[in-house]
Scaffold this motif. Structure first.
Motif, mmCIF file in Angstrom:
data_model
loop_
_atom_site.group_PDB
_atom_site.id
_atom_site.type_symbol
_atom_site.label_atom_id
_atom_site.label_comp_id
_atom_site.label_asym_id
_atom_site.label_seq_id
_atom_site.Cartn_x
_atom_site.Cartn_y
_atom_site.Cartn_z
ATOM 1 N N ASP A 1 10.708 -4.893 -7.662
ATOM 2 C CA ASP A 1 9.474 -4.511 -8.347
ATOM 3 C C ASP A 1 8.306 -4.523 -7.364
ATOM 4 O O ASP A 1 8.078 -5.514 -6.659
ATOM 5 N N VAL A 2 7.579 -3.405 -7.332
ATOM 6 C CA VAL A 2 6.473 -3.246 -6.396
ATOM 7 C C VAL A 2 5.246 -2.729 -7.139
ATOM 8 O O VAL A 2 5.354 -1.847 -7.995
ATOM 9 N N LEU A 3 4.091 -3.282 -6.796
ATOM 10 C CA LEU A 3 2.805 -2.766 -7.262
ATOM 11 C C LEU A 3 2.116 -2.072 -6.107
ATOM 12 O O LEU A 3 2.209 -2.524 -4.962
ATOM 13 N N VAL A 4 1.429 -0.968 -6.405
ATOM 14 C CA VAL A 4 0.637 -0.264 -5.396
ATOM 15 C C VAL A 4 -0.818 -0.204 -5.866
ATOM 16 O O VAL A 4 -1.094 -0.189 -7.066
ATOM 17 N N PRO A 5 -1.759 -0.177 -4.925
ATOM 18 C CA PRO A 5 -3.176 -0.246 -5.297
ATOM 19 C C PRO A 5 -3.772 1.089 -5.734
ATOM 20 O O PRO A 5 -3.325 2.154 -5.324
ATOM 21 N N VAL A 6 -4.795 0.956 -6.554
ATOM 22 C CA VAL A 6 -5.628 2.073 -6.979
ATOM 23 C C VAL A 6 -7.068 1.633 -6.729
ATOM 24 O O VAL A 6 -7.509 0.602 -7.245
ATOM 25 N N SER A 7 -7.802 2.386 -5.928
ATOM 26 C CA SER A 7 -9.184 2.028 -5.580
ATOM 27 C C SER A 7 -10.139 2.292 -6.737
ATOM 28 O O SER A 7 -10.032 3.309 -7.422
ATOM 29 N N ARG A 8 -11.068 1.367 -6.918
ATOM 30 C CA ARG A 8 -12.093 1.500 -7.940
ATOM 31 C C ARG A 8 -13.448 1.757 -7.293
ATOM 32 O O ARG A 8 -13.681 1.381 -6.154
ATOM 33 N N GLN A 9 -14.356 2.335 -8.054
ATOM 34 C CA GLN A 9 -15.713 2.615 -7.574
ATOM 35 C C GLN A 9 -16.462 1.353 -7.180
ATOM 36 O O GLN A 9 -17.311 1.381 -6.302
ATOM 37 N N ASP A 10 -16.153 0.226 -7.814
ATOM 38 C CA ASP A 10 -16.892 -1.005 -7.556
ATOM 39 C C ASP A 10 -16.385 -1.770 -6.325
ATOM 40 O O ASP A 10 -16.809 -2.891 -6.065
ATOM 41 N N GLY A 11 -15.456 -1.178 -5.562
ATOM 42 C CA GLY A 11 -14.969 -1.811 -4.347
ATOM 43 C C GLY A 11 -13.783 -2.734 -4.549
ATOM 44 O O GLY A 11 -13.344 -3.403 -3.612
ATOM 45 N N TYR B 1 0.835 -1.196 0.000
ATOM 46 C CA TYR B 1 0.000 0.000 0.000
ATOM 47 C C TYR B 1 0.875 1.252 0.000
ATOM 48 O O TYR B 1 1.991 1.257 0.500
ATOM 49 N N LEU B 2 0.360 2.305 -0.599
ATOM 50 C CA LEU B 2 1.008 3.610 -0.604
ATOM 51 C C LEU B 2 0.434 4.385 0.574
ATOM 52 O O LEU B 2 -0.748 4.730 0.576
ATOM 53 N N SER B 3 1.254 4.624 1.579
ATOM 54 C CA SER B 3 0.741 5.258 2.799
ATOM 55 C C SER B 3 0.335 6.700 2.547
ATOM 56 O O SER B 3 0.871 7.399 1.696
ATOM 57 N N GLY B 4 -0.625 7.108 3.328
ATOM 58 C CA GLY B 4 -1.096 8.477 3.287
ATOM 59 C C GLY B 4 -1.692 8.831 4.630
ATOM 60 O O GLY B 4 -1.990 7.961 5.448
ATOM 61 N N GLY B 5 -1.849 10.097 4.886
ATOM 62 C CA GLY B 5 -2.470 10.537 6.130
ATOM 63 C C GLY B 5 -1.736 10.016 7.343
ATOM 64 O O GLY B 5 -0.522 10.167 7.466
ATOM 65 N N ASP B 6 -2.483 9.360 8.223
ATOM 66 C CA ASP B 6 -1.930 8.871 9.484
ATOM 67 C C ASP B 6 -1.461 7.421 9.420
ATOM 68 O O ASP B 6 -1.137 6.839 10.448
ATOM 69 N N GLU B 7 -1.438 6.826 8.237
ATOM 70 C CA GLU B 7 -1.051 5.424 8.119
ATOM 71 C C GLU B 7 0.437 5.239 8.404
ATOM 72 O O GLU B 7 1.245 6.144 8.143
ATOM 73 N N PHE C 1 -11.906 8.488 -1.803
ATOM 74 C CA PHE C 1 -11.795 8.698 -0.363
ATOM 75 C C PHE C 1 -10.643 9.630 0.003
ATOM 76 O O PHE C 1 -10.156 9.623 1.133
ATOM 77 N N GLY C 2 -10.128 10.406 -0.970
ATOM 78 C CA GLY C 2 -9.038 11.337 -0.701
ATOM 79 C C GLY C 2 -7.686 10.675 -0.518
ATOM 80 O O GLY C 2 -6.753 11.283 -0.004
ATOM 81 N N ILE C 3 -7.558 9.426 -0.962
ATOM 82 C CA ILE C 3 -6.322 8.667 -0.784
ATOM 83 C C ILE C 3 -5.383 8.933 -1.966
ATOM 84 O O ILE C 3 -5.797 8.899 -3.126
ATOM 85 N N SER C 4 -4.105 9.178 -1.651
ATOM 86 C CA SER C 4 -3.102 9.366 -2.703
ATOM 87 C C SER C 4 -2.870 8.051 -3.427
ATOM 88 O O SER C 4 -2.785 6.998 -2.806
ATOM 89 N N GLU C 5 -2.755 8.164 -4.751
ATOM 90 C CA GLU C 5 -2.489 6.998 -5.583
ATOM 91 C C GLU C 5 -1.449 7.364 -6.619
ATOM 92 O O GLU C 5 -1.411 8.499 -7.094
ATOM 93 N N PRO D 1 9.317 5.481 2.577
ATOM 94 C CA PRO D 1 10.764 5.235 2.555
ATOM 95 C C PRO D 1 11.104 3.818 2.071
ATOM 96 O O PRO D 1 12.090 3.621 1.350
ATOM 97 N N PHE D 2 10.277 2.840 2.435
ATOM 98 C CA PHE D 2 10.485 1.479 1.931
ATOM 99 C C PHE D 2 10.329 1.448 0.416
ATOM 100 O O PHE D 2 11.134 0.827 -0.292
ATOM 101 N N LEU D 3 9.294 2.105 -0.111
ATOM 102 C CA LEU D 3 9.081 2.124 -1.559
ATOM 103 C C LEU D 3 10.259 2.786 -2.270
ATOM 104 O O LEU D 3 10.667 2.352 -3.347
#
Length: 193
Positions: free
Chosen positions: A77-87, A55-61, A104-108, A66-68
């Motif tokens: 090689d790392v993949l990070v998530p992108v949220s979709r409307q369908d959950g 996950y790509l941290s944001g806010g208070d997470e 939800f205001g999450i950085s992607e 630094p790991f990324l």
């Protein structure tokens, strides 16, 4: 415990975690980030995965950035998530390029979504949590994105939740759809279940 009681207990625990996370000092955050980064790097060096989902941290997470950065500098090689409307989650390669504000205001990270078959080949998955208990049960934030991502994997890789030390607890309220993790990473330790 009834389903309503479990959901109420989860809401209370999530509220407590959010409050604690918001009141951390800069010094506490810096120390926690250093410990988490050290343990994340050690886990990757130990397991030598060909592809990591993180996950790509944001806010208070708990801070994974630094790991990324280390992963990018060391050819991991790392993949990070992108949220979709369908959950559901899509996944993009982690880069040090541009980011955008997603649902939800999450950085992607901005990037081309990889085919689902690429996500199926992830060797290690690092996911967020509100809390993890001593049996490995993970309590997320209530939207179910990572639970659905885990359920979609034909051959799930080792899954580690990343939390602050006090969020590793004796027990968390859980429902039938909740899934345990294989380990937890905190600023002070890595534990495998």
């Amino acid at each position: 415990m009834s389903d309503d009681s479990v959901r109420d207990a989860k809401r209370r625990l999530r509220a407590e975690v959010r409050l604690r996370r918001r009141t951390r000092s800069a010094g506490e955050l810096g120390s926690a980030t250093a410990g988490l980064t050290e343990h994340l790097i050690a886990l990757v060096r130990d397991r030598v995965p060909a592809l990591v989902g993180c996950y790509l941290s944001g806010g208070d997470e708990p801070n994974t950035r630094p790991f990324l950065g280390w992963a990018a500098a060391n050819g991991v090689d790392v993949l990070v998530p992108v949220s979709r409307q369908d959950g559901l989650l899509d996944w993009v390669p982690a880069t040090e390029g541009p980011e955008q504000v997603g649902l939800f205001g999450i950085s992607e990270m901005v990037g081309e979504v990889v085919p689902a078959s690429v996500f199926q080949s992830v060797d290690l998955l690092l996911i967020p949590a509100a809390a993890v208990d001593s049996s490995g049960m993970r309590m997320g934030w209530g939207r179910g994105y990572f639970d659905r991502a885990l359920a979609s994997l034909e051959q799930p890789p080792p899954v580690f939740a990343v939390v602050y030390d006090e969020e590793f607890v004796d027990s968390v309220p859980c429902e039938s759809h909740d899934r345990p993790v294989d380990g937890v990473i905190t600023p002070s330790a890595t534990r495998t279940f």
